[in-house]
Design a protein around this motif. Structure first.
Motif, PDB file in Angstrom:
ATOM      1  N   ASP A   1       0.850  -1.185   0.000  1.00 14.35           N
ATOM      2  CA  ASP A   1       0.000   0.000   0.000  1.00 14.35           C
ATOM      3  C   ASP A   1       0.887   1.238   0.000  1.00 14.35           C
ATOM      4  O   ASP A   1       1.667   1.454   0.934  1.00 14.35           O
ATOM      5  CB  ASP A   1      -0.911  -0.004   1.220  1.00 14.35           C
ATOM      6  N   ALA A   2       0.785   2.051  -1.048  1.00 15.66           N
ATOM      7  CA  ALA A   2       1.616   3.252  -1.178  1.00 15.66           C
ATOM      8  C   ALA A   2       0.884   4.518  -0.761  1.00 15.66           C
ATOM      9  O   ALA A   2       1.407   5.615  -0.932  1.00 15.66           O
ATOM     10  CB  ALA A   2       2.102   3.399  -2.630  1.00 15.66           C
ATOM     11  N   SER A   3      -0.317   4.376  -0.194  1.00 13.66           N
ATOM     12  CA  SER A   3      -1.119   5.565   0.113  1.00 13.66           C
ATOM     13  C   SER A   3      -0.467   6.429   1.188  1.00 13.66           C
ATOM     14  O   SER A   3      -0.579   7.656   1.155  1.00 13.66           O
ATOM     15  CB  SER A   3      -2.525   5.143   0.551  1.00 13.66           C
ATOM     16  N   ASP A   4       0.194   5.816   2.185  1.00 14.75           N
ATOM     17  CA  ASP A   4       0.793   6.595   3.263  1.00 14.75           C
ATOM     18  C   ASP A   4       2.307   6.690   3.123  1.00 14.75           C
ATOM     19  O   ASP A   4       3.013   6.990   4.091  1.00 14.75           O
ATOM     20  CB  ASP A   4       0.453   5.975   4.619  1.00 14.75           C
ATOM     21  N   SER A   5       2.824   6.444   1.927  1.00 13.15           N
ATOM     22  CA  SER A   5       4.267   6.518   1.675  1.00 13.15           C
ATOM     23  C   SER A   5       4.603   7.862   1.037  1.00 13.15           C
ATOM     24  O   SER A   5       3.794   8.440   0.323  1.00 13.15           O
ATOM     25  CB  SER A   5       4.722   5.381   0.752  1.00 13.15           C
ATOM     26  N   PRO A   6       5.810   8.383   1.289  1.00 10.95           N
ATOM     27  CA  PRO A   6       6.210   9.628   0.626  1.00 10.95           C
ATOM     28  C   PRO A   6       6.341   9.436  -0.879  1.00 10.95           C
ATOM     29  O   PRO A   6       6.452   8.313  -1.380  1.00 10.95           O
ATOM     30  CB  PRO A   6       7.567   9.950   1.272  1.00 10.95           C
ATOM     31  N   ALA A   7       6.318  10.553  -1.590  1.00 13.53           N
ATOM     32  CA  ALA A   7       6.342  10.494  -3.057  1.00 13.53           C
ATOM     33  C   ALA A   7       7.581   9.782  -3.575  1.00 13.53           C
ATOM     34  O   ALA A   7       7.540   9.136  -4.631  1.00 13.53           O
ATOM     35  CB  ALA A   7       6.269  11.916  -3.628  1.00 13.53           C
ATOM     36  N   GLU A   8       8.714   9.887  -2.832  1.00 16.16           N
ATOM     37  CA  GLU A   8       9.948   9.247  -3.300  1.00 16.16           C
ATOM     38  C   GLU A   8       9.847   7.731  -3.320  1.00 16.16           C
ATOM     39  O   GLU A   8      10.621   7.070  -4.027  1.00 16.16           O
ATOM     40  CB  GLU A   8      11.125   9.660  -2.405  1.00 16.16           C
ATOM     41  N   LEU A   9       8.917   7.157  -2.549  1.00 13.79           N
ATOM     42  CA  LEU A   9       8.794   5.701  -2.486  1.00 13.79           C
ATOM     43  C   LEU A   9       7.718   5.157  -3.411  1.00 13.79           C
ATOM     44  O   LEU A   9       7.582   3.938  -3.533  1.00 13.79           O
ATOM     45  CB  LEU A   9       8.486   5.265  -1.049  1.00 13.79           C
ATOM     46  N   HIS A  10       6.940   6.042  -4.048  1.00 17.90           N
ATOM     47  CA  HIS A  10       5.837   5.555  -4.875  1.00 17.90           C
ATOM     48  C   HIS A  10       6.336   4.682  -6.019  1.00 17.90           C
ATOM     49  O   HIS A  10       5.780   3.609  -6.288  1.00 17.90           O
ATOM     50  CB  HIS A  10       5.031   6.732  -5.407  1.00 17.90           C
ATOM     51  N   ASP A  11       7.395   5.147  -6.709  1.00 14.27           N
ATOM     52  CA  ASP A  11       7.914   4.352  -7.825  1.00 14.27           C
ATOM     53  C   ASP A  11       8.442   3.004  -7.335  1.00 14.27           C
ATOM     54  O   ASP A  11       8.246   1.975  -8.005  1.00 14.27           O
ATOM     55  CB  ASP A  11       9.031   5.117  -8.546  1.00 14.27           C
ATOM     56  N   LEU A  12       9.093   3.002  -6.163  1.00 15.35           N
ATOM     57  CA  LEU A  12       9.604   1.738  -5.619  1.00 15.35           C
ATOM     58  C   LEU A  12       8.456   0.801  -5.288  1.00 15.35           C
ATOM     59  O   LEU A  12       8.500  -0.402  -5.604  1.00 15.35           O
ATOM     60  CB  LEU A  12      10.442   2.018  -4.368  1.00 15.35           C
ATOM     61  N   VAL A  13       7.398   1.323  -4.651  1.00 13.85           N
ATOM     62  CA  VAL A  13       6.261   0.480  -4.285  1.00 13.85           C
ATOM     63  C   VAL A  13       5.574  -0.058  -5.539  1.00 13.85           C
ATOM     64  O   VAL A  13       5.234  -1.251  -5.613  1.00 13.85           O
ATOM     65  CB  VAL A  13       5.270   1.276  -3.409  1.00 13.85           C
ATOM     66  N   HIS A  14       5.386   0.811  -6.536  1.00 15.07           N
ATOM     67  CA  HIS A  14       4.759   0.343  -7.767  1.00 15.07           C
ATOM     68  C   HIS A  14       5.625  -0.710  -8.459  1.00 15.07           C
ATOM     69  O   HIS A  14       5.102  -1.680  -9.024  1.00 15.07           O
ATOM     70  CB  HIS A  14       4.512   1.526  -8.707  1.00 15.07           C
ATOM     71  N   GLY A  15       6.957  -0.512  -8.417  1.00 17.51           N
ATOM     72  CA  GLY A  15       7.845  -1.512  -9.008  1.00 17.51           C
ATOM     73  C   GLY A  15       7.779  -2.846  -8.290  1.00 17.51           C
ATOM     74  O   GLY A  15       7.769  -3.905  -8.926  1.00 17.51           O
ATOM     75  N   ILE A  16       7.712  -2.805  -6.952  1.00 17.54           N
ATOM     76  CA  ILE A  16       7.604  -4.050  -6.190  1.00 17.54           C
ATOM     77  C   ILE A  16       6.268  -4.725  -6.468  1.00 17.54           C
ATOM     78  O   ILE A  16       6.194  -5.956  -6.613  1.00 17.54           O
ATOM     79  CB  ILE A  16       7.784  -3.772  -4.690  1.00 17.54           C
ATOM     80  N   ASN A  17       5.200  -3.930  -6.551  1.00 22.32           N
ATOM     81  CA  ASN A  17       3.885  -4.518  -6.863  1.00 22.32           C
ATOM     82  C   ASN A  17       3.877  -5.148  -8.249  1.00 22.32           C
ATOM     83  O   ASN A  17       3.291  -6.214  -8.453  1.00 22.32           O
ATOM     84  CB  ASN A  17       2.803  -3.445  -6.757  1.00 22.32           C
ATOM     85  N   ALA A  18       4.534  -4.483  -9.217  1.00 20.63           N
ATOM     86  CA  ALA A  18       4.618  -5.075 -10.554  1.00 20.63           C
ATOM     87  C   ALA A  18       5.422  -6.373 -10.514  1.00 20.63           C
ATOM     88  O   ALA A  18       5.073  -7.357 -11.184  1.00 20.63           O
ATOM     89  CB  ALA A  18       5.257  -4.078 -11.523  1.00 20.63           C
ATOM     90  N   MET A  19       6.500  -6.393  -9.718  1.00 20.68           N
ATOM     91  CA  MET A  19       7.287  -7.618  -9.583  1.00 20.68           C
ATOM     92  C   MET A  19       6.453  -8.726  -8.952  1.00 20.68           C
ATOM     93  O   MET A  19       6.524  -9.891  -9.377  1.00 20.68           O
ATOM     94  CB  MET A  19       8.519  -7.337  -8.728  1.00 20.68           C
TER      95      MET A  19
END
Length: 475
Positions: free
Chosen positions: A214-232
């Motif tokens: 869940d990237a909703s409560d993460s800072p903007a710098e982590l959004h790409d990382l979270v989306h990349g992990i979710n894609a993985m």
């Protein structure tokens, strides 16, 4: 050390260094101001002495009231003063205000009519290590002149600056420690989203690959990382599902021939048989074993292809597309005639490929097309340059039974058959091998159905200068 501790230490060092630099600047500025103030006071003392010595009654006072004059001239500045007669008058000491007997430097005296400036000051170090300043000048005394030796030792100023230096060190260390504590607290709070992500990832396992971060409560710098992990995770879930499906399909494919072999052997051994019966049994079992061997060879080829696609480049060369199609058409001519199908080759283009792999891919496509083509129809083999002109597109078209749209996209999957009733034909790995070969060539394989009874398989081979990165073989 952890990232937070490292950042805290670096920030502490930066804060301490910044405090030290600021303190050093303030220290240098303060020292310069003190020195300038003391120099101005010393020059003022020299002017005061010259004015006092220039009074008419001063010569007599030097002879009769030396102690009074000494106390008057000393003042609050605590200057060291020595007054000497001119060399022509013997150069004797007329007045000394030097309680410790410090040897004052002998400098070239300034002329009596010249006003002293800071450039005329002589800086030296007293025997006790304290900084000192001196100036020598001629002054009028009655009708004659005298030499004034004026100096001051700044021991109190050095003690003041030493204390100031210790204060700078203490403040710098305190600022560094305070900055470290504040930064560690801020980092601990700032890394809270990472700790939450760590807790979420810890809950993901082979049985819960459907979970996502869940990237909703993460800072903007982590959004790409979270989306990349979710894609993985999505790719892993898809690959895991395909692996499970492959295991199930493989077990199903092996169960049929093994059950056949087991059943035939049990029936044959249930009672004595004639020699001819045993021969027919062995011939039937040999066919099943050959089918199993072909299946194992195909699986080994797929496994090697997926490994070699990432580690071993192909030895590609330009091949005549028309010649390769003609070679395959000649090879399958008897099978096509037996099925009542006519083979037609069209076009020509240079195909950049590894010869053996290209021929295997074409053979699999043509074998599949001939088996499924309607009797009396035409199987078209065509090669042409692609739209860019650097690569080539090879296509095989046959007329047969319509394929449901939901099955069309799965024809390249392992062991998949659009018609389960025809599971006895082939191993279900031919088109998977074709796709694996195209992956190794950095190309693509696709199937389309432009009309209900028309199936077109197209292979795109890129040119030598237009190779795209190899896609994931599982997809």
């Amino acid at each position: 050390m952890s990232l937070g501790v490292r950042l805290g230490l670096w920030c502490a060092l930066i804060a301490a260094a910044a405090s030290a630099l600021l303190g050093a600047y303030l220290y240098a500025s303060f020292e310069q101001q003190l020195r300038q103030r003391d120099d101005v006071q010393l020059l003022g003392k020299l002017r005061q002495l010259r004015q006092l010595l220039g009074h008419g009654g001063t010569p007599a006072m030097l002879r009769s009231q030396t102690d009074y004059l000494r106390d008057t001239m000393s003042g609050e500045s605590n200057a060291l003063i020595e007054i000497y007669a001119a060399p022509a008058d013997g150069g004797r000491l007329l007045l000394a205000i030097n309680p410790d007997g410090l040897a004052l430097p002998r400098l070239t005296p300034l002329p009596a009519q010249r006003e002293a400036s800071m450039a005329d000051l002589w800086r030296w170090t007293a025997p006790d290590g304290a900084p000192a300043v001196a100036v020598n000048a001629w002054a009028r005394l009655g009708d004659g002149v005298v030499e004034i030796r004026l100096a001051r030792v700044y021991a109190e100023r050095e003690a003041l600056l030493a204390g100031y230096r210790w204060h700078i060190v203490a403040v710098s260390l305190g600022a560094g420690g305070l900055a470290a504590l504040l930064v560690l607290g801020l980092i601990w709070r700032g890394l809270a989203p990472l700790r939450r992500l760590q807790a979420q990832t810890a809950a993901i396992g082979p049985q819960s690959l459907a979970l996502r971060l869940d990237a909703s409560d993460s800072p903007a710098e982590l959004h790409d990382l979270v989306h990349g992990i979710n894609a993985m995770l999505a790719r892993l879930e898809d690959g895991y599902a395909q692996l499970n499906q492959f295991a199930a399909d493989l077990a199903h494919e092996l169960r049929t021939p093994l059950a056949t072999l087991t059943g035939q052997s049990q029936v044959m051994l249930s009672r004595p048989r004639a020699e001819a019966d045993y021969a027919r049994l062995l011939e039937s079992q040999l066919l099943e074993l050959e089918r199993l061997n072909r299946m194992v060879d195909s699986l080994l080829f797929l496994a090697r292809s997926e490994h070699q696609a990432q580690n071993e480049p192909l030895q590609c060369q330009p091949l005549s597309g028309a010649a390769e199609l003609a070679r395959q058409a000649d090879y399958f001519a008897d099978l096509a005639e037996e099925r009542g199908v006519r083979l037609v080759c069209q076009g020509d283009a240079s195909v950049w490929a590894e010869p053996q792999l290209l021929r295997r891919a074409l053979a699999n496509l043509l074998s599949n097309a001939v088996r499924h083509a309607r009797s009396g129809s035409v199987v078209e083999l065509k090669v042409a340059p692609d739209e860019g002109g650097a690569g080539a597109v090879v296509s095989v078209t046959n007329q047969g039974d319509p394929v449901p749209l939901e099955s069309l996209s799965r024809l390249f999957d392992r062991f998949y058959r659009a018609d389960p009733a025809r599971s006895g034909e082939g191993s279900g790995l031919g088109l998977s091998i074709v796709r694996a070969i195209m992956v190794r060539h950095h190309g693509s394989a696709e199937v389309r159905q432009p009309a209900p009874a028309t199936i077109v398989f197209a292979l795109w081979f890129p040119g030598p200068a237009a190779r795209a990165p190899s896609p994931d073989p599982a997809h």
